[in-house]
Design an enzyme around this catalytic site. Structure first.
Site, mmCIF file in Angstrom:
data_model
loop_
_atom_site.group_PDB
_atom_site.id
_atom_site.type_symbol
_atom_site.label_atom_id
_atom_site.label_comp_id
_atom_site.label_asym_id
_atom_site.label_seq_id
_atom_site.Cartn_x
_atom_site.Cartn_y
_atom_site.Cartn_z
ATOM 1 N N GLU A 30 36.713 56.105 29.862
ATOM 2 C CA GLU A 30 36.570 54.885 30.646
ATOM 3 C C GLU A 30 35.779 53.799 29.920
ATOM 4 O O GLU A 30 35.470 52.767 30.499
ATOM 5 C CB GLU A 30 35.904 55.198 31.997
ATOM 6 C CG GLU A 30 36.804 55.967 32.921
ATOM 7 C CD GLU A 30 36.211 56.196 34.307
ATOM 8 O OE1 GLU A 30 34.975 56.045 34.484
ATOM 9 O OE2 GLU A 30 36.995 56.531 35.206
ATOM 10 N N VAL A 91 41.259 64.799 33.560
ATOM 11 C CA VAL A 91 41.991 65.885 32.907
ATOM 12 C C VAL A 91 41.909 65.624 31.405
ATOM 13 O O VAL A 91 42.207 64.512 30.942
ATOM 14 C CB VAL A 91 43.458 65.949 33.376
ATOM 15 C CG1 VAL A 91 44.233 66.995 32.588
ATOM 16 C CG2 VAL A 91 43.530 66.251 34.871
ATOM 17 N N GLY A 97 49.982 66.077 31.592
ATOM 18 C CA GLY A 97 51.414 66.329 31.691
ATOM 19 C C GLY A 97 51.755 67.686 32.281
ATOM 20 O O GLY A 97 52.924 68.021 32.423
ATOM 21 N N TYR A 135 48.432 57.437 41.260
ATOM 22 C CA TYR A 135 47.978 57.415 42.643
ATOM 23 C C TYR A 135 49.034 56.823 43.569
ATOM 24 O O TYR A 135 49.235 57.322 44.686
ATOM 25 C CB TYR A 135 46.663 56.651 42.769
ATOM 26 C CG TYR A 135 45.517 57.295 42.023
ATOM 27 C CD1 TYR A 135 45.330 58.681 42.036
ATOM 28 C CD2 TYR A 135 44.607 56.533 41.297
ATOM 29 C CE1 TYR A 135 44.282 59.273 41.355
ATOM 30 C CE2 TYR A 135 43.551 57.124 40.619
ATOM 31 C CZ TYR A 135 43.402 58.494 40.657
ATOM 32 O OH TYR A 135 42.362 59.086 39.985
#
Length: 165
Positions: A30, A91, A97, A135
């Protein structure tokens, strides 16, 4: 990799070093590595101490730690019920994936339903298009009319000392 065994489990005190590393990995992704100052001791106290502030789910792929979700309860005055707030979901890139994100989100949704939560909410960085798309694919709706507000550091301390009774 379609035969990968995915496991989602509650974290334990023994997972604190792993949780700390996953938090650092998330912060790096991030672009906030300097903001990740959580220590193992602090996490141990806040997650597994006398009054836990949050809970963690660990995702494993074929027994390897692959990701996590950290969450806690909120309360909606309008609904008059508690909610579930996802603080962080991550993740590791090597495991993306495989559906781990969906497995974590489904596990959190089950917890919210089992605990009679009125809502399940989280925030996402506006530049994180892959996450936003993920999302939306789950059926999530963006709350664009709301903005997050934050007090921290000096501003938090200044307000706390204002009009102290």
């Amino acid at each position: 990799m379609t035969d990968t065994l995915v496991t989602i489990r509650p974290a334990t005190d023994d997972d604190v070093p792993l949780i700390a590393q996953l938090i650092r990995d998330l912060a790096e992704y991030e672009r906030l590595a300097d903001a990740a100052v959580a220590t193992e001791g602090g996490l141990r106290e806040q997650l597994f101490g006398e009054h836990p502030a949050a809970e963690v789910l660990i995702a494993e792929a074929d027994g390897e730690p692959a990701g996590f979700a950290l969450f806690f309860h909120t309360f909606s005055t309008f609904l008059g019920r508690r909610g579930l707030y996802l603080e962080d979901l991550f993740v590791r890139p090597a495991f993306r994936g495989l559906g781990l994100g969906r497995h974590l989100m489904a596990a959190l949704a089950r917890i919210a339903v089992q605990r009679d939560c009125g809502r399940f909410e989280w925030s996402v960085l506006d530049w994180n298009e892959p996450a936003i798309g993920f999302y939306r694919g789950l059926g999530a709706v963006g709350m664009d009319e709301w903005t997050v507000q934050r007090l921290e550091g000096d501003a938090l301390r200044a307000l706390a000392s204002h009009d102290a009774l």
